[in-house]
Scaffold this motif. Sequence first.
Motif, PDB file in Angstrom:
ATOM      1  N   GLN A 193      35.437  17.870  35.019  1.00 20.95           N
ATOM      2  CA  GLN A 193      34.081  17.403  35.272  1.00 20.95           C
ATOM      3  C   GLN A 193      33.398  18.263  36.326  1.00 20.95           C
ATOM      4  OE1 GLN A 193      33.843  15.091  32.497  1.00 20.95           O
ATOM      5  NE2 GLN A 193      32.582  14.044  33.975  1.00 20.95           N
ATOM      6  N   VAL A 194      32.158  18.573  36.062  1.00 19.28           N
ATOM      7  CA  VAL A 194      31.366  19.316  37.041  1.00 19.28           C
ATOM      8  C   VAL A 194      30.073  18.559  37.264  1.00 19.28           C
ATOM      9  CG1 VAL A 194      29.972  21.384  37.343  1.00 19.28           C
ATOM     10  CG2 VAL A 194      32.319  21.600  36.625  1.00 19.28           C
ATOM     11  N   TYR A 195      29.673  18.439  38.532  1.00 18.15           N
ATOM     12  CA  TYR A 195      28.442  17.730  38.833  1.00 18.15           C
ATOM     13  C   TYR A 195      27.291  18.730  38.858  1.00 18.15           C
ATOM     14  CZ  TYR A 195      25.149  14.668  41.187  1.00 18.15           C
ATOM     15  OH  TYR A 195      24.051  13.921  41.500  1.00 18.15           O
ATOM     16  N   PRO A 238      23.736  19.643  40.035  1.00 22.58           N
ATOM     17  CA  PRO A 238      22.864  19.130  41.098  1.00 22.58           C
ATOM     18  C   PRO A 238      21.437  18.831  40.671  1.00 22.58           C
ATOM     19  CG  PRO A 238      23.321  21.462  41.441  1.00 22.58           C
ATOM     20  CD  PRO A 238      24.193  21.020  40.317  1.00 22.58           C
ATOM     21  N   ILE A 239      20.919  19.567  39.667  1.00 23.02           N
ATOM     22  CA  ILE A 239      19.531  19.324  39.282  1.00 23.02           C
ATOM     23  C   ILE A 239      19.460  18.240  38.214  1.00 23.02           C
ATOM     24  CG2 ILE A 239      17.411  20.383  38.457  1.00 23.02           C
ATOM     25  CD1 ILE A 239      18.347  21.522  41.078  1.00 23.02           C
ATOM     26  N   GLU A 258      21.576  16.011  37.950  1.00 21.81           N
ATOM     27  CA  GLU A 258      22.096  14.845  38.669  1.00 21.81           C
ATOM     28  C   GLU A 258      23.001  13.999  37.806  1.00 21.81           C
ATOM     29  OE1 GLU A 258      18.680  13.061  40.509  1.00 21.81           O
ATOM     30  OE2 GLU A 258      18.979  14.336  42.251  1.00 21.81           O
ATOM     31  N   MET A 259      23.902  14.671  37.144  1.00 19.51           N
ATOM     32  CA  MET A 259      24.913  13.954  36.400  1.00 19.51           C
ATOM     33  C   MET A 259      26.125  14.870  36.277  1.00 19.51           C
ATOM     34  SD  MET A 259      23.107  14.250  32.667  1.00 19.51           S
ATOM     35  CE  MET A 259      24.507  13.808  31.689  1.00 19.51           C
ATOM     36  N   SER A 260      27.265  14.271  35.999  1.00 21.62           N
ATOM     37  CA  SER A 260      28.439  15.122  35.859  1.00 21.62           C
ATOM     38  C   SER A 260      28.707  15.302  34.371  1.00 21.62           C
ATOM     39  CB  SER A 260      29.640  14.512  36.571  1.00 21.62           C
ATOM     40  OG  SER A 260      30.185  13.463  35.831  1.00 21.62           O
ATOM     41  N   GLY A 285      23.005  14.197  26.437  1.00 19.61           N
ATOM     42  CA  GLY A 285      22.540  13.269  27.456  1.00 19.61           C
ATOM     43  C   GLY A 285      21.834  13.925  28.623  1.00 19.61           C
ATOM     44  N   LEU A 335      23.657  25.818  37.548  1.00 21.01           N
ATOM     45  CA  LEU A 335      25.042  25.586  37.132  1.00 21.01           C
ATOM     46  C   LEU A 335      25.140  25.381  35.628  1.00 21.01           C
ATOM     47  CD1 LEU A 335      26.882  23.325  39.715  1.00 21.01           C
ATOM     48  CD2 LEU A 335      27.391  25.639  39.047  1.00 21.01           C
TER      49      LEU A 335
END
Lengths: 254, 306
Positions: free
Chosen positions: B2-4, B6-7, B9-11, B47, B243
């Motif tokens: 899993q990677v979060y 930042p923009i 705002e979800m992993s 999503g 990312l």
Amino acid sequence: MMRAVLLAWLLLGIGPAQAQPRIVTDLSDRRINIEYSFDGADLLLFGAIDSGGARLEKPLDVVVVVRGPEAPVTVRRKEKVAGIWMNTESVRFQTSPSFYRLISTRPLEDFASPQTLAIYELGVDQLHFSPDSAGSQSGADIRAFRNGFVRIREQLGLFGEAGDGVTLQSDVLFRAELRVPSRVPIGNYEAEVYLFSNGKVTARTTVPLVIQKSGFERFLYTWAHTEPFGYGLVAVLIAAVAGWGAASLFQRKA
Amino acid sequence: MQVYLPIAEMSVNALLIVGLGGIVGFLSGMFGVGGGFLTTPLLIFYGIPPAVAVASAANQITGSSVSGVLSHWQRGGVDVRMGMVLIAGGVTGSLIGAAIFAQLKAMGQIDLLISLSYVIFLGVIGTLMLIESVRAIMRARRGVQRPRRRRHNSLAYRLPLKMEFRKSKLYISALVPFGLGVGVGILTAVMGVGGGFIMLPAMIYLIGMPANVVVGTSLLQIIFTTGTVTILHAIGSKSVDILLAMLLLVGGVIGAQFGARAAQKLPGEQLRVLLGVLVVSVALKLLFDLLVEPRELFTLFEETAR
């Protein structure tokens, strides 16, 4: 400041007897840092009841509420227009908590009266959302928007009520576990803990919680918002360099 | 893993995103189109908020287009002069498109616009692809070799502002490539696509460019247009997730290399039919989502200015 006022209120309210019950609490983490592999967090809230020499009427119940920062939200509803489902009407709620999770030793209605719940704003139904009066919707319609808002938040794990999440041991020690989802709003939260003695609030305390991005994630987010042009430019350059690098790498291989 | 993001705002599952980029990159390497028109809808299905999907896909396309243009450059397959005019149009179009995007986002209709645009364009392009590739197969079966004639659109010759494009051996009005660039620029800003699937046939049939410079020149235009769109979206809706774009890029450039190699070994016409089917399926799924009552009628728009 608020705690001082609360303490003074408690001291005055309890009466001439020097005995003052209080409830103390803390969190396993007062700060949740969202880092690169963040996939939600398990929060543990715990504490103790100090009767302070007073005789507390049984049964004792503990209610924990974790509230997130408030922010205005526009709720939009889809309708079928010319065969296509699209957003038409909307209601703007000025003050709505972005996060509201309530956990208690028993379901609220089993020990607390509706008046008590209203006074302390306990429970999702008691929250004030302050809808904008600009819209022409009826009260029942606004209710539908409010319910939609709550339902969406519940599905994301941001809103919820659990009537069995707090375990109370020997009427002294209590603990509650809360799962914080990964898609959680950033900001200053507050965990409020209420001690109910035979259905009446006898003690209350709060502990702050901060949820923030940290490290590289925070750096990227802040950068994107404070220097968007530079961020965009670098994004383009990185992509160009990466593309160039990949092409030359593969060409040399072939 | 899993990677979060930042923009967004979800992993997300990093491997899944890289894989998605890889599949789209493979298709782009094989067929020569950017693949952006598949990246954005697939991200939305996963999503990711549509605005973030569009902006980050544009960023990724810049990278994969740079990767692709180099081999064409070395073979002399880029008409820089034509590219400049196309880019001028592309930048203008991106400004218009970004303004439309921002306006619709404020009105809460951006999801609708993105979905509708995709349904129309994917539907039309996919159907054309199917018809063209089925015809090509039937022609090959019959053994008829139709000579490929360059059809010149007289419009390009009648309009003013003529310029000489030596590499393409053309002397035509610059307004035509400029106009094409504007149209593609608007699409890039609104849909997060590179626009190659529109530019390639337009360059051949509308402008009349020779086939050997078409792909390289369109890639050059795509690089600068998607780059401009990325910056505009970064400034305007702050929806570029570096990312996410990087994850897609890693998969994309690797997939593209494999795709280009696979293109030489596998039967081209049959694959073009498959691509046409794939594109039409995505268009139908998006159309279905628009016509069927959604499970959740409400959506939230948060105004947090953190």
